[in-house]
Design an enzyme around this catalytic site. Structure first.
Site, PDB file in Angstrom:
ATOM      1  N   ARG A   1       0.883  -1.177   0.000  1.00 30.22           N
ATOM      2  CA  ARG A   1       0.000   0.000   0.000  1.00 30.22           C
ATOM      3  C   ARG A   1       0.912   1.217   0.000  1.00 30.22           C
ATOM      4  O   ARG A   1       1.592   1.488   1.003  1.00 30.22           O
ATOM      5  CB  ARG A   1      -0.903  -0.023   1.239  1.00 30.22           C
ATOM      6  CG  ARG A   1      -1.914   1.128   1.330  1.00 30.22           C
ATOM      7  CD  ARG A   1      -2.734   0.946   2.580  1.00 30.22           C
ATOM      8  NE  ARG A   1      -3.653   2.026   2.835  1.00 30.22           N
ATOM      9  CZ  ARG A   1      -4.920   2.076   2.428  1.00 30.22           C
ATOM     10  NH1 ARG A   1      -5.410   1.091   1.720  1.00 30.22           N
ATOM     11  NH2 ARG A   1      -5.694   3.097   2.730  1.00 30.22           N
TER      12      ARG A   1
ATOM     13  N   HIS B   1      -6.916   0.869  -7.003  1.00 31.15           N
ATOM     14  CA  HIS B   1      -7.290   0.201  -5.742  1.00 31.15           C
ATOM     15  C   HIS B   1      -8.096  -1.054  -6.097  1.00 31.15           C
ATOM     16  O   HIS B   1      -9.304  -1.128  -5.851  1.00 31.15           O
ATOM     17  CB  HIS B   1      -8.114   1.160  -4.891  1.00 31.15           C
ATOM     18  CG  HIS B   1      -8.184   0.786  -3.436  1.00 31.15           C
ATOM     19  ND1 HIS B   1      -7.626  -0.371  -2.931  1.00 31.15           N
ATOM     20  CD2 HIS B   1      -8.757   1.435  -2.376  1.00 31.15           C
ATOM     21  CE1 HIS B   1      -7.852  -0.428  -1.627  1.00 31.15           C
ATOM     22  NE2 HIS B   1      -8.523   0.647  -1.266  1.00 31.15           N
TER      23      HIS B   1
ATOM     24  N   GLN C   1     -10.341  -3.115  -3.461  1.00 31.82           N
ATOM     25  CA  GLN C   1     -11.593  -2.436  -3.155  1.00 31.82           C
ATOM     26  C   GLN C   1     -12.624  -2.697  -4.239  1.00 31.82           C
ATOM     27  O   GLN C   1     -13.796  -2.953  -3.958  1.00 31.82           O
ATOM     28  CB  GLN C   1     -11.349  -0.932  -3.014  1.00 31.82           C
ATOM     29  CG  GLN C   1     -12.589  -0.126  -2.682  1.00 31.82           C
ATOM     30  CD  GLN C   1     -13.118  -0.431  -1.296  1.00 31.82           C
ATOM     31  OE1 GLN C   1     -12.394  -0.300  -0.310  1.00 31.82           O
ATOM     32  NE2 GLN C   1     -14.366  -0.844  -1.208  1.00 31.82           N
TER      33      GLN C   1
ATOM     34  N   ASP D   1     -16.748   8.722  -2.954  1.00 32.34           N
ATOM     35  CA  ASP D   1     -15.525   8.582  -2.162  1.00 32.34           C
ATOM     36  C   ASP D   1     -15.165   9.968  -1.637  1.00 32.34           C
ATOM     37  O   ASP D   1     -15.756  10.975  -2.037  1.00 32.34           O
ATOM     38  CB  ASP D   1     -14.407   8.011  -3.052  1.00 32.34           C
ATOM     39  CG  ASP D   1     -13.161   7.593  -2.260  1.00 32.34           C
ATOM     40  OD1 ASP D   1     -13.249   7.529  -1.009  1.00 32.34           O
ATOM     41  OD2 ASP D   1     -12.118   7.338  -2.882  1.00 32.34           O
TER      42      ASP D   1
ATOM     43  N   CYS E   1     -16.293   3.618  -0.039  1.00 32.51           N
ATOM     44  CA  CYS E   1     -15.206   2.715   0.359  1.00 32.51           C
ATOM     45  C   CYS E   1     -14.672   3.018   1.753  1.00 32.51           C
ATOM     46  O   CYS E   1     -13.910   2.207   2.295  1.00 32.51           O
ATOM     47  CB  CYS E   1     -14.085   2.748  -0.678  1.00 32.51           C
ATOM     48  SG  CYS E   1     -13.289   4.355  -0.847  1.00 32.51           S
TER      49      CYS E   1
ATOM     50  N   ARG F   1     -14.301  -6.652   1.938  1.00 28.98           N
ATOM     51  CA  ARG F   1     -12.860  -6.575   1.680  1.00 28.98           C
ATOM     52  C   ARG F   1     -12.190  -7.856   2.178  1.00 28.98           C
ATOM     53  O   ARG F   1     -11.292  -8.393   1.517  1.00 28.98           O
ATOM     54  CB  ARG F   1     -12.263  -5.360   2.397  1.00 28.98           C
ATOM     55  CG  ARG F   1     -12.582  -4.011   1.778  1.00 28.98           C
ATOM     56  CD  ARG F   1     -11.852  -3.778   0.461  1.00 28.98           C
ATOM     57  NE  ARG F   1     -10.419  -3.846   0.608  1.00 28.98           N
ATOM     58  CZ  ARG F   1      -9.645  -2.836   1.043  1.00 28.98           C
ATOM     59  NH1 ARG F   1     -10.192  -1.685   1.350  1.00 28.98           N
ATOM     60  NH2 ARG F   1      -8.342  -2.977   1.126  1.00 28.98           N
TER      61      ARG F   1
END
Length: 324
Positions: free
Chosen positions: A121, A148, A151, A243, A283, A311
């Protein structure tokens, strides 16, 4: 009762086709492979809820490199690896020799001899691609500034659970054309969704990614609309997604973004244009009163915590498929 192993009998894809591959963008895999991962994730979720252990990764280790703060990514990968029988090792990027100038290529070659896969990450996506180029083990993108994909897989699992199918589902994404949008749009168009993305002028998705998504939509029977009109995107939508307006790494732009995105807040007036049975997705983390109002994210249409839970299950499917 079916077990996760039986998935290979009713899918066109064989698990061996995943072994050793990377998951960096969200579109490394074709439609059949993504559908396999979604079914596998659903089966792993069912088994976990029923207390049925499935531990194909006993003796395996996941190295987790973090250059960015995390709640969902770190916890879901650690718990997921534990549930699959393996162990996860947290590696703070600043504390690795990477932080003192060691080449990414050297780190990739060394860690490939210690662990069975790496989840990273970080900021620059090019660094993850370089890591994957030199590693001999699977590399999983836990988030970069550009993509991502984990996700996105969890998002699609959530939509499939809530709507029963993905083909033709009207998905409206409102807000920043960021990393979340990039991976979500690529995977959604591959799987045949009707995708509408509304962004303010100057905050559009990367045009190369949009072009690729249009090609995917043409091949899957899906649709793709990119617009600056949030109302047009949300009209009749089955899913409304947003988001944060300011992602990690863009904090210096926060004041300007608050002004530029003011007309893109997901609120009751906007969601009234969606299907009466719409679901709201985010998310997380969310900033109530900015990109979404509290009555929407905490209201009866919201599935954000089911989405967050997924997730875990989606990433377990990825790890088991790439490592096992």
């Amino acid at each position: 009762m079916e077990t996760a192993k039986t998935l290979v009998h009713y899918q066109a894809v064989q698990p061996s086709e995943f072994k050793g591959k990377d998951f960096l963008r969200g579109d490394e895999f074709n439609r059949q492979e993504l559908e396999y991962l979604l079914k596998f994730a659903g089966e792993l979720k069912r088994m976990q809820k029923n207390g049925q252990p499935y531990q194909p990764l006993k003796g395996k280790t996941l190295g987790m490199i973090f250059d960015k703060a995390s709640t969902r990514t770190r916890v879901s990968f650690e718990v997921g690896m534990y549930q699959l029988g393996g162990m996860a090792m947290y590696l703070n990027g600043k504390e690795l020799q990477l932080g003192r100038g060691e080449p990414i290529s050297d780190t990739a070659k060394v860690l490939s001899r210690y662990v069975d896969a790496i989840m990273i990450r970080t900021f620059a996506h090019a660094g993850v691609e370089e890591l994957a180029e030199h590693a001999t083990i699977p590399i999983i993108n836990g988030l970069t500034d550009l993509f991502h994909p984990c996700q996105a897989l969890a998002d699609l699992l959530t939509i499939q659970e809530q709507k029963g199918s993905l083909q033709g589902v009207k998905l409206a994404y409102v807000g920043d054309g960021n990393n979340v949008a990039n991976s979500l749009v690529l995977a959604a168009t591959l799987l045949g969704l009707d995708v509408r993305i509304a962004t303010p002028a100057g905050y559009e998705m990367d045009q190369t990614i949009l072009l690729q998504a249009r090609q995917y939509a043409d091949g899957s029977g899906g649709k793709l609309l990119a617009t600056t009109d949030a109302e047009l995107a949300v009209y009749g939508a089955d899913v409304v997604y947003t988001d944060v307006w300011t992602s990690m790494g863009f904090e210096a732009e926060n004041e300007a973004r608050l002004k530029d995105f003011a007309a893109y807040q997901v609120n009751r007036a906007l969601t009234n244009l969606a299907s009466p049975e719409y679901i709201f997705m985010h998310c997380l983390p969310a900033h109530r009163g900015e990109e979404v109002t509290a009555d929407v994210i905490d209201g009866p249409h919201s599935v954000v915590f089911e989405q967050a839970e997924n997730r875990l299950h989606a990433q377990k499917a990825i790890m088991a498929s790439l490592i096992e």
